[in-house]
Design a protein around this motif. Structure first.
Motif, mmCIF file in Angstrom:
data_model
loop_
_atom_site.group_PDB
_atom_site.id
_atom_site.type_symbol
_atom_site.label_atom_id
_atom_site.label_comp_id
_atom_site.label_asym_id
_atom_site.label_seq_id
_atom_site.Cartn_x
_atom_site.Cartn_y
_atom_site.Cartn_z
ATOM 1 N N HIS A 7 -36.413 25.668 30.719
ATOM 2 C CA HIS A 7 -35.456 24.975 31.936
ATOM 3 C C HIS A 7 -34.551 25.947 32.356
ATOM 4 C CE1 HIS A 7 -33.440 21.792 34.079
ATOM 5 N NE2 HIS A 7 -32.453 22.126 33.211
ATOM 6 N N THR A 8 -34.234 26.201 33.698
ATOM 7 C CA THR A 8 -33.275 27.077 34.214
ATOM 8 C C THR A 8 -32.293 26.343 35.034
ATOM 9 O OG1 THR A 8 -34.459 27.378 36.013
ATOM 10 C CG2 THR A 8 -34.855 28.941 34.277
ATOM 11 N N GLY A 9 -32.409 25.058 35.031
ATOM 12 C CA GLY A 9 -31.138 24.232 35.840
ATOM 13 C C GLY A 9 -31.567 24.232 37.182
ATOM 14 N N ALA A 10 -32.860 24.663 37.864
ATOM 15 C CA ALA A 10 -33.033 24.842 39.077
ATOM 16 C C ALA A 10 -33.183 23.686 39.970
ATOM 17 C CB ALA A 10 -34.434 25.521 39.435
ATOM 18 N N GLN A 11 -33.305 22.191 38.990
ATOM 19 C CA GLN A 11 -33.199 21.130 39.794
ATOM 20 C C GLN A 11 -32.009 20.359 39.704
ATOM 21 O OE1 GLN A 11 -36.452 19.231 37.994
ATOM 22 N NE2 GLN A 11 -38.075 20.561 38.799
ATOM 23 N N HIS A 12 -30.800 21.319 39.493
ATOM 24 C CA HIS A 12 -29.576 20.673 39.187
ATOM 25 C C HIS A 12 -29.013 20.389 40.494
ATOM 26 C CE1 HIS A 12 -25.167 20.294 38.484
ATOM 27 N NE2 HIS A 12 -25.566 20.200 37.238
ATOM 28 N N PRO A 13 -28.503 19.015 40.810
ATOM 29 C CA PRO A 13 -28.141 18.638 42.325
ATOM 30 C C PRO A 13 -27.098 19.465 43.045
ATOM 31 C CG PRO A 13 -27.419 17.213 40.619
ATOM 32 C CD PRO A 13 -28.243 17.807 39.912
ATOM 33 N N ASP A 14 -26.193 20.096 41.968
ATOM 34 C CA ASP A 14 -25.176 20.796 42.674
ATOM 35 C C ASP A 14 -25.543 22.348 42.308
ATOM 36 O OD1 ASP A 14 -23.862 18.797 43.659
ATOM 37 O OD2 ASP A 14 -22.873 18.360 41.591
ATOM 38 N N LEU A 15 -26.346 22.997 42.367
ATOM 39 C CA LEU A 15 -26.656 24.174 42.032
ATOM 40 C C LEU A 15 -26.238 25.410 42.969
ATOM 41 C CD1 LEU A 15 -28.331 26.070 40.129
ATOM 42 C CD2 LEU A 15 -30.216 25.987 41.514
ATOM 43 N N LEU A 16 -26.032 24.781 44.363
ATOM 44 C CA LEU A 16 -25.351 25.488 45.271
ATOM 45 C C LEU A 16 -23.842 25.612 44.943
ATOM 46 C CD1 LEU A 16 -26.123 27.471 47.636
ATOM 47 C CD2 LEU A 16 -25.707 25.329 49.207
ATOM 48 N N TRP A 17 -23.470 24.830 44.469
ATOM 49 C CA TRP A 17 -21.882 24.789 44.108
ATOM 50 C C TRP A 17 -21.585 25.473 43.008
ATOM 51 C CZ3 TRP A 17 -18.645 23.525 47.786
ATOM 52 C CH2 TRP A 17 -18.975 22.885 48.761
ATOM 53 N N ILE A 18 -22.431 25.856 42.266
ATOM 54 C CA ILE A 18 -22.457 26.595 40.987
ATOM 55 C C ILE A 18 -22.576 28.246 41.225
ATOM 56 C CG2 ILE A 18 -23.430 26.992 38.671
ATOM 57 C CD1 ILE A 18 -23.890 24.032 38.559
ATOM 58 N N LEU A 19 -23.760 28.214 42.009
ATOM 59 C CA LEU A 19 -24.008 29.682 42.310
ATOM 60 C C LEU A 19 -23.154 30.344 43.299
ATOM 61 C CD1 LEU A 19 -28.058 29.580 42.439
ATOM 62 C CD2 LEU A 19 -26.614 30.272 40.775
ATOM 63 N N VAL A 20 -22.805 29.911 44.375
ATOM 64 C CA VAL A 20 -21.864 30.405 45.147
ATOM 65 C C VAL A 20 -20.335 30.899 44.698
ATOM 66 C CG1 VAL A 20 -20.800 30.454 47.410
ATOM 67 C CG2 VAL A 20 -23.029 29.580 47.046
ATOM 68 N N PRO A 21 -19.855 30.218 44.320
ATOM 69 C CA PRO A 21 -18.631 30.544 43.728
ATOM 70 C C PRO A 21 -18.587 31.599 42.493
ATOM 71 C CG PRO A 21 -18.435 28.174 43.586
ATOM 72 C CD PRO A 21 -19.936 28.698 43.862
ATOM 73 N N PHE A 23 -21.232 34.023 42.122
ATOM 74 C CA PHE A 23 -21.617 35.067 42.820
ATOM 75 C C PHE A 23 -20.436 35.635 43.436
ATOM 76 C CE2 PHE A 23 -22.939 37.509 46.728
ATOM 77 C CZ PHE A 23 -23.628 38.485 45.928
ATOM 78 N N LEU A 24 -19.452 34.945 44.231
ATOM 79 C CA LEU A 24 -18.343 35.529 44.885
ATOM 80 C C LEU A 24 -17.139 35.991 43.742
ATOM 81 C CD1 LEU A 24 -17.759 32.819 47.620
ATOM 82 C CD2 LEU A 24 -18.754 35.056 47.933
ATOM 83 N N SER A 25 -17.161 35.395 42.710
ATOM 84 C CA SER A 25 -16.005 35.977 41.777
ATOM 85 C C SER A 25 -16.763 37.173 41.222
ATOM 86 C CB SER A 25 -15.889 34.789 40.797
ATOM 87 O OG SER A 25 -17.082 34.416 40.011
ATOM 88 N N PHE A 26 -17.918 37.408 41.151
ATOM 89 C CA PHE A 26 -18.737 38.469 40.516
ATOM 90 C C PHE A 26 -18.314 39.723 41.332
ATOM 91 C CE2 PHE A 26 -22.220 41.329 40.298
ATOM 92 C CZ PHE A 26 -22.021 41.871 39.177
ATOM 93 N N VAL A 27 -18.626 39.451 42.658
ATOM 94 C CA VAL A 27 -18.344 40.484 43.634
ATOM 95 C C VAL A 27 -16.782 40.751 43.801
ATOM 96 C CG1 VAL A 27 -18.393 40.899 46.215
ATOM 97 C CG2 VAL A 27 -20.390 39.853 45.310
#
Length: 52
Positions: A7-21, A23-27
């Motif tokens: 399970h990777t959490g790909a069906q998490h309803p707020d996945l976009l709200w987790i990935l975008v920040p 990625f931005l903090s990494f950059v």
């Protein structure tokens, strides 16, 4: 049991709200590190070493 391990959490309803920040903090971290390295090189090469 294997489904739980894969399970990777790909069906998490707020996945976009987790990935975008994330990625931005990494950059931003890469940019800050790059800027601080350049700033350190400029300040260390322009001044003679002090004996303080």
């Amino acid at each position: 049991m294997l489904d739980t391990l894969l399970h990777t959490g790909a069906q998490h309803p707020d996945l976009l709200w987790i990935l975008v920040p994330s990625f931005l903090s990494f950059v931003a971290g890469l940019g800050i590190a790059s800027y601080s390295d350049r700033l350190r090189e400029q300040t260390s090469s322009g001044r003679p070493a002090s004996d303080d």
